[in-house]
Design a protein around this motif. Structure first.
Motif, PDB file in Angstrom:
ATOM      1  N   SER A  83      -8.282  -7.250  -0.648  1.00  0.00           N
ATOM      2  CA  SER A  83      -8.324  -5.857  -0.213  1.00  0.00           C
ATOM      3  C   SER A  83      -7.523  -5.011  -1.198  1.00  0.00           C
ATOM      4  O   SER A  83      -7.793  -3.838  -1.386  1.00  0.00           O
ATOM      5  N   PHE A  84      -6.576  -5.632  -1.854  1.00  0.00           N
ATOM      6  CA  PHE A  84      -5.806  -4.916  -2.858  1.00  0.00           C
ATOM      7  C   PHE A  84      -6.458  -4.874  -4.203  1.00  0.00           C
ATOM      8  O   PHE A  84      -6.777  -3.827  -4.748  1.00  0.00           O
ATOM      9  N   THR A  86       6.874  12.728  -1.741  1.00  0.00           N
ATOM     10  CA  THR A  86       6.971  12.787  -0.282  1.00  0.00           C
ATOM     11  C   THR A  86       5.574  12.935   0.314  1.00  0.00           C
ATOM     12  O   THR A  86       4.653  13.437  -0.331  1.00  0.00           O
ATOM     13  N   LEU A  87       5.460  12.473   1.554  1.00  0.00           N
ATOM     14  CA  LEU A  87       4.196  12.594   2.280  1.00  0.00           C
ATOM     15  C   LEU A  87       4.475  13.529   3.461  1.00  0.00           C
ATOM     16  O   LEU A  87       5.130  13.147   4.427  1.00  0.00           O
ATOM     17  N   TRP A 140       3.916   1.483  -0.917  1.00  0.00           N
ATOM     18  CA  TRP A 140       4.660   1.509  -2.169  1.00  0.00           C
ATOM     19  C   TRP A 140       3.823   2.134  -3.292  1.00  0.00           C
ATOM     20  O   TRP A 140       4.290   2.988  -4.039  1.00  0.00           O
ATOM     21  N   VAL A 141       2.564   1.694  -3.400  1.00  0.00           N
ATOM     22  CA  VAL A 141       1.687   2.230  -4.452  1.00  0.00           C
ATOM     23  C   VAL A 141       1.469   3.732  -4.239  1.00  0.00           C
ATOM     24  O   VAL A 141       1.518   4.518  -5.183  1.00  0.00           O
ATOM     25  N   ILE A 142       1.256   4.124  -2.993  1.00  0.00           N
ATOM     26  CA  ILE A 142       1.075   5.550  -2.692  1.00  0.00           C
ATOM     27  C   ILE A 142       2.272   6.349  -3.216  1.00  0.00           C
ATOM     28  O   ILE A 142       2.119   7.391  -3.848  1.00  0.00           O
ATOM     29  N   ILE A 158      -4.054   9.749   5.545  1.00  0.00           N
ATOM     30  CA  ILE A 158      -3.047   9.425   4.536  1.00  0.00           C
ATOM     31  C   ILE A 158      -3.417  10.072   3.200  1.00  0.00           C
ATOM     32  O   ILE A 158      -2.578  10.697   2.543  1.00  0.00           O
ATOM     33  N   TRP A 159      -4.667   9.980   2.841  1.00  0.00           N
ATOM     34  CA  TRP A 159      -5.082  10.562   1.558  1.00  0.00           C
ATOM     35  C   TRP A 159      -4.958  12.082   1.575  1.00  0.00           C
ATOM     36  O   TRP A 159      -4.570  12.682   0.583  1.00  0.00           O
ATOM     37  N   PHE A 203      -4.947   4.452  -9.151  1.00  0.00           N
ATOM     38  CA  PHE A 203      -3.645   4.840  -8.612  1.00  0.00           C
ATOM     39  C   PHE A 203      -2.556   3.800  -8.847  1.00  0.00           C
ATOM     40  O   PHE A 203      -1.391   4.052  -8.607  1.00  0.00           O
ATOM     41  N   PHE A 204      -2.956   2.596  -9.265  1.00  0.00           N
ATOM     42  CA  PHE A 204      -1.973   1.529  -9.448  1.00  0.00           C
ATOM     43  C   PHE A 204      -1.012   1.874 -10.566  1.00  0.00           C
ATOM     44  O   PHE A 204      -1.415   2.422 -11.587  1.00  0.00           O
ATOM     45  N   PRO A 205       0.260   1.519 -10.410  1.00  0.00           N
ATOM     46  CA  PRO A 205       1.203   1.721 -11.512  1.00  0.00           C
ATOM     47  C   PRO A 205       0.969   0.676 -12.602  1.00  0.00           C
ATOM     48  O   PRO A 205       0.478  -0.426 -12.331  1.00  0.00           O
ATOM     49  N   LYS A 229       4.143   5.678  -5.623  1.00  0.00           N
ATOM     50  CA  LYS A 229       4.211   5.714  -7.081  1.00  0.00           C
ATOM     51  C   LYS A 229       3.489   6.978  -7.560  1.00  0.00           C
ATOM     52  O   LYS A 229       3.598   7.376  -8.713  1.00  0.00           O
ATOM     53  N   ASN A 230       2.705   7.600  -6.675  1.00  0.00           N
ATOM     54  CA  ASN A 230       1.917   8.769  -7.057  1.00  0.00           C
ATOM     55  C   ASN A 230       2.448  10.071  -6.477  1.00  0.00           C
ATOM     56  O   ASN A 230       2.145  11.137  -6.975  1.00  0.00           O
ATOM     57  N   VAL A 231       3.196   9.977  -5.395  1.00  0.00           N
ATOM     58  CA  VAL A 231       3.781  11.193  -4.800  1.00  0.00           C
ATOM     59  C   VAL A 231       5.237  10.906  -4.472  1.00  0.00           C
ATOM     60  O   VAL A 231       5.643   9.741  -4.396  1.00  0.00           O
ATOM     61  N   LEU A 261      -8.366  -0.785  -0.715  1.00  0.00           N
ATOM     62  CA  LEU A 261      -7.370   0.046  -0.034  1.00  0.00           C
ATOM     63  C   LEU A 261      -7.027   1.298  -0.841  1.00  0.00           C
ATOM     64  O   LEU A 261      -6.946   2.390  -0.307  1.00  0.00           O
ATOM     65  N   ILE A 262      -6.803   1.089  -2.130  1.00  0.00           N
ATOM     66  CA  ILE A 262      -6.451   2.202  -3.016  1.00  0.00           C
ATOM     67  C   ILE A 262      -7.275   2.068  -4.295  1.00  0.00           C
ATOM     68  O   ILE A 262      -7.402   0.954  -4.812  1.00  0.00           O
ATOM     69  N   HIS A 266      -5.556  11.484 -10.775  1.00  0.00           N
ATOM     70  CA  HIS A 266      -6.134  10.383 -11.557  1.00  0.00           C
ATOM     71  C   HIS A 266      -7.647  10.518 -11.718  1.00  0.00           C
ATOM     72  O   HIS A 266      -8.381   9.536 -11.603  1.00  0.00           O
ATOM     73  N   ILE A 291       0.546  -3.519 -12.794  1.00  0.00           N
ATOM     74  CA  ILE A 291      -0.364  -4.010 -11.746  1.00  0.00           C
ATOM     75  C   ILE A 291      -1.787  -3.596 -12.076  1.00  0.00           C
ATOM     76  O   ILE A 291      -2.737  -4.337 -11.868  1.00  0.00           O
ATOM     77  N   VAL A 297      -1.514  12.687   0.883  1.00  0.00           N
ATOM     78  CA  VAL A 297      -1.180  12.387  -0.515  1.00  0.00           C
ATOM     79  C   VAL A 297      -1.627  13.541  -1.414  1.00  0.00           C
ATOM     80  O   VAL A 297      -0.879  14.014  -2.262  1.00  0.00           O
ATOM     81  N   ILE A 316       1.094  13.379  10.195  1.00  0.00           N
ATOM     82  CA  ILE A 316       0.061  13.480   9.160  1.00  0.00           C
ATOM     83  C   ILE A 316      -1.327  13.558   9.794  1.00  0.00           C
ATOM     84  O   ILE A 316      -2.288  13.927   9.140  1.00  0.00           O
ATOM     85  N   PHE A 324       0.836  -1.203   0.000  1.00  0.00           N
ATOM     86  CA  PHE A 324       0.000   0.000   0.000  1.00  0.00           C
ATOM     87  C   PHE A 324       0.875   1.259   0.000  1.00  0.00           C
ATOM     88  O   PHE A 324       0.676   2.166  -0.815  1.00  0.00           O
ATOM     89  N   LEU A 375      -6.886   6.104   6.934  1.00  0.00           N
ATOM     90  CA  LEU A 375      -6.858   6.279   5.480  1.00  0.00           C
ATOM     91  C   LEU A 375      -7.163   7.724   5.098  1.00  0.00           C
ATOM     92  O   LEU A 375      -6.566   8.280   4.186  1.00  0.00           O
TER      93      LEU A 375
END
Ligand SMILES: Nc1ncnc2c1ncn2[C@@H]1O[C@H](COP(=O)(O)OP(=O)(O)OP(=O)(O)O)[C@@H](O)[C@H]1O
Ligand SMILES: [Mg+2]
Lengths: 263, 347, 268
Positions: free
Chosen positions: C189-190, A54-55, A46-48, C42-43, C200-202, A50-52, C195-196, C54, C205, C46, A198, A44, C39
């Motif tokens: 969940s993935f 830094t957090l 890691w994927v985050i 975190i978002w 957003f997946f690269p 891929k989009n930013v 979860l995301i 996206h 994947i 982000v 955060i 999770f 979450l």
């Protein structure tokens, strides 16, 4: 005295290994399953990233360091103190706690030594890999002192987890189903997987002063990556100690209230 | 000084009165309502080193509760227990190192490991010298016939096999006192015999103090010289087993299944009043209680058989429960029970 | 109608079982709200200063987090259904179930829907209410998105059930049901987007996730709700979901028949 307990723990440990070997298949599946679960968590992050990049000023490896340290502490608790979860259902409800009270050793020691949880081993290894990789990628030169400090932090973190579980598990002496209380308080540790800054300030305060899981990940990580919270890094061992003093008091009070079961 | 001293020992349990339904469950959290239940009510006794004492009473009399207070598992509500000079629940480590215990319904052995591993752990926990441990192990293995059993994981043992191993576990560290709470529950005659002989043997040879609760009178008769009877949390008798046997335990009850009884039977039974008591009669069933020191079962049969066709008969030994009941009745009458017992013969 | 009654009767059993665990409800609600809170923050971190990533806006992502959590706890967390399927086949109880005048898979479906409805009321509603108070949750983009979402959600739960049924059948061949469950939860969940969001997946994947049916359990219904998938595109998504229902139904049927054969031939 202490020496005797160490010697005894080794004896219990040997027996537990024997049991583990007897259930080899369960060991592998259990370790794999919890490993997989933790991997999806790190995936999770890691994927985050891929989009930013830094957090809130934290890079990927900054965060994985926090994550890895928490996993290490958590898995120490998982491996060595797992019996606390079943104090209510397996010991108190069924009256098996009697047996622990009949030995000339501390019943708490007996309870804890009675079980070694294999499922945590996979997580420990994964946590170790993540922590080492993060430290490496962050170009941190630890030296002997740094390594010793990491060990101290992780052990303190494990002790914090165990003490909190001990406090909530002691409720088994009064309530029929303690599992949900243990679980509820325990689940708060998920906040500590990520940097505290955060979140809303209140959450930071709770994780520092009320249910102090942040001392198992966030503050120790700050010792190595300076993000402005270094002053609290060193008190992790003190927090662990204070929590254990409180937990032992609660425990003693609980034992006094033990009423066994009819037989 | 006695090894176990019990003074005015009292225990009451608090029982949470559960309310029904979801609302009740929520109410429970905020206003738990407790009722208290007295399990042990101011009992007194003392036991000397090397004694073997039977501790008996009906279900729910308070036996296990007493044993749990003696071992320190439970804290007394009031009163005092001294075991070898220690207060069990306070000086836990000191007390536990000189006692052994078996609780019939649960095991102190590791479920997934063979008994031998438990014994070895016990050796470490109690610091038993290696030589002494090995000696005990081989003696016990022989006495209880454990040779094959101690290598099998406990979960695969049958009840009787498990209990034999369990008994050995309670004695292996050479305790001064051993508490046995229903060690023969659910076992067959052979295993019971083995266990009784073992306990008797160890009690004699090593003068280990033994306290035994059971519902099987024979356990007590074979192992113990002294018996304490408890009812409703109170001691109703404390003395030699012989006395109990001679006064109350001497009775037997015969049940006859009969047909075609002649009317004369009533008169005949009336004339034998001195030997036969508590006669109850219906056309197909006669129940007679007799004193086996005065008359034998076959004599009883000879009295009845001329007047009835006897189809079947069974002889009942008095159970612990009935002895306690008899004792209790006398207590209420406030009479010395031996004296009362003599009077009992007359009706 | 009779069928419906039967289904309700079967589902009813579970209501009682669930109600017994009052403390479980509180704990569950707490833990799930905690997940939403984590979450959420975190978002927020982000997105930072950005309003859109996206094609999903900052306010939409909050709604996404909340709804995906609801679907996760009521859908992907199976409440023991797949374990039950494995157990019932393993211990031979299945032969009794087969005597009932209702198809076993249909009966399990009824059971699952019963569990869904009540976990929705006990766990779903409190989580929605608290999340709404804390973070706000937006309504469906349009009336049409709302209607299409409901259809899509029902299809999603059917796909989820069929996946559970499949896992249950696998469980029949292995001994460690718990491991299987954990494995499934982690994977789903993935790949479902719980979860995301899949967006957003690269690269690669994302291609895998797009190809598999799991995204239709969480990601598809929510994008319809948010109005990011609408009109013709939405109808197409529903058709794809329906196609997966058919495919999975066929697979489970074949698999089920083989498993049953093994039981009846070998006697369990
Ligand atoms: N843990 C407990 N909580 C509440 N009440 C209890 C508890 N244990 C026992 N009691 C009650 O205390 C009384 C005495 O119980 P105890 O177990 O001492 O009886 P006992 O003589 O050992 O009976 P038995 O022959 O059936 O084993 C009983 O009325 C029982 O219901
Ligand atoms: Mg008892």
């Amino acid at each position: 005295m202490l020496f005797k307990y160490i010697r005894l723990y080794i004896e219990f440990f040997k027996q537990n290994i024997k049991i583990m070997l007897e259930y080899r298949a369960d060991f592998i599946i259990g370790a794999m399953a919890s490993l997989f679960m933790q991997m999806s968590g790190i995936f999770f992050v890691w994927v985050i990233f891929k989009n930013v990049t830094t957090l809130q000023g934290w890079t990927f490896y900054d965060i994985t360091l926090v994550y890895g340290l928490l996993m290490l502490s958590k898995s120490l608790n998982h491996i060595f103190f797992d019996n606390l979860w079943v104090l209510g259902p397996q010991y108190i409800r069924q009256g098996n706690f009697d047996t622990l009270l009949l030995r000339p050793i501390s019943p708490l020691f007996h309870l804890i030594a009675n079980r070694l949880q294999q499922d945590g081993i996979g997580n420990f290894l994964l946590g170790l890999v993540i922590t080492v990789k993060s430290l490496y990628e962050l170009n941190l030169n630890l030296g002997i002192k740094g390594v010793a400090l990491i060990i101290l932090f992780v052990v303190s973190g494990g002790a914090i987890f165990a003490a909190i579980n001990l406090i909530t598990a002691t409720s088994s002496f009064w309530v029929v189903n303690s599992y949900h209380l243990i679980w509820t308080v325990y689940s708060v540790n998920e906040f500590a997987l990520y940097p505290l800054n955060i979140y809303h300030k209140a959450i930071g305060i709770i994780l520092t002063w009320v249910i102090p899981y942040a001392f198992a990940s966030f503050y120790p990580a700050n010792y190595f990556i300076h993000k402005g919270y270094e002053q609290l890094s060193f008190i992790s061992p003190i927090v662990a100690l204070v929590l254990w003093v409180i937990a032992l008091r609660v425990w003693r009070f609980g034992i006094k209230n033990y009423t066994s079961t009819g037989s | 000084m006695a090894i176990i001293e019990v003074n005015d020992l009292y225990k009451e349990y608090k029982i949470n009165q559960k309310k029904e339904g979801v609302l009740g469950a929520i109410g429970n959290i905020f206003y738990p309502r407790y009722i208290s239940k007295v399990a042990v009510n101011k009992i007194n006794f003392s036991i000397e080193e090397g004694e073997a004492v039977g501790y008996i009473g009906a279900n729910g009399a308070g036996k296990s509760t007493t044993i749990k207070m003696l071992t320190g598992i439970l804290t007394p509500t009031s009163g005092r227990v001294l075991v070898n000079g220690n207060i069990p629940y306070k000086h836990r480590v000191k007390n536990n190192s000189i006692i052994g215990a078996v609780f019939g319904q649960r095991t102190q052995m590791w479920w997934d490991l063979p008994p031998i591993e438990t014994y070895k752990l016990i050796q470490k926990i109690y610091d038993v010298p290696k030589k002494q441990f090995d000696e005990n192990l081989s003696t016990f293995t022989e006495l209880l016939d454990l040779k094959e059993l101690i290598k099998i994981p406990v979960r695969q043992l049958s009840l009787g096999q498990k209990m034999r191993c369990e008994i050995a576990a309670a004695f292996i560290h050479d305790p001064k006192i051993v508490y046995l709470d229903e060690p023969t529950i659910g076992l067959d005659i052979m295993v019971k015999d083995k266990i009784r002989n073992f306990i008797k043997n160890i009690n004699k040879k090593r003068s280990v103090t033994v306290i035994l609760t059971t519902h099987d009178l024979q356990d007590i008769e074979e192992v113990c010289k002294r018996v304490i009877i408890i009812d409703n949390g109170q001691v109703v008798y404390d003395g030699k087993i012989e006395e109990i046997k001679n006064s109350l335990g001497k009775y037997r009850t015969v049940h006859f299944q009969v047909k075609n009884c002649s009317n004369n039977l009533d008169n005949v039974l009336d004339t034998q009043k001195e030997y036969l008591f508590e006669v109850s009669k219906s056309p197909y069933d006669i129940q007679v209680k007799f004193d086996r020191q005065k008359i034998t079962a076959s004599e009883v049969m000879n009295i009845i058989s001329p007047y009835c066709d006897i189809m079947d008969l069974t002889i009942q030994e008095p159970s612990i429960e009935s002895i306690v009941r008899d004792l209790y009745r006398k207590q209420v009458d406030n009479n010395d029970f031996i004296k009362e017992n003599a009077g009992n013969c007359k009706y | 109608m009779i069928l419906l009654k039967k289904m309700l009767a079967i589902a009813n059993i579970n209501i009682k079982v669930i109600l017994v665990y009052v403390s479980a409800v509180w704990a569950n609600v707490f833990v799930n709200i905690l997940q939403v809170v984590i979450l959420y923050y975190i978002w927020m971190a982000v997105y930072g200063g950005q309003t859109q990533l996206h094609g999903i806006s900052k306010s939409q992502i909050v709604t996404y987090v909340i709804i995906s959590r609801i679907i996760f706890i009521n859908g992907i967390v199976s409440w023991g259904i797949n374990q039950w399927i494995s157990d019932i086949i393993k211990d031979g109880q299945i032969s009794i179930e087969m005597l009932r005048p209702i198809d076993f898979q249909l009966m399990t479906y009824a059971r699952r829907i019963g569990v869904l409805v009540f976990s929705m009321i006990l766990y779903g509603v409190p989580v929605i209410v608290v999340s709404k108070i804390l973070f706000g949750i937006s309504l469906p983009a349009t009336f049409n998105s709302g209607v299409l979402f409901i259809i899509s959600f029902l299809l999603a739960m059917t796909i989820n059930f069929l996946v559970e049924f499949f896992i249950g059948l696998i469980g029949f061949y292995t001994t460690n049901g718990w491991g299987l469950q954990v494995f499934k939860e982690a994977l789903l969940s993935f790949l479902s987007g719980a979860l995301i969001p899949i967006a957003f997946f690269p690269g690669w994947i994302r291609q895998i996730a797009d190809f598999l049916p799991f995204k239709d359990i969480v990601y598809t219904p929510i994008t319809i709700y948010l109005g990011n998938t609408s009109g013709e595109q939405a109808i197409k998504s529903l058709l794809f979901q329906f196609m997966w229902v058919v495919v999975l139904l066929l697979c489970t049927r074949i698999f089920y028949t083989t498993a049953i054969k093994k039981v009846t031939v070998q006697g369990g």
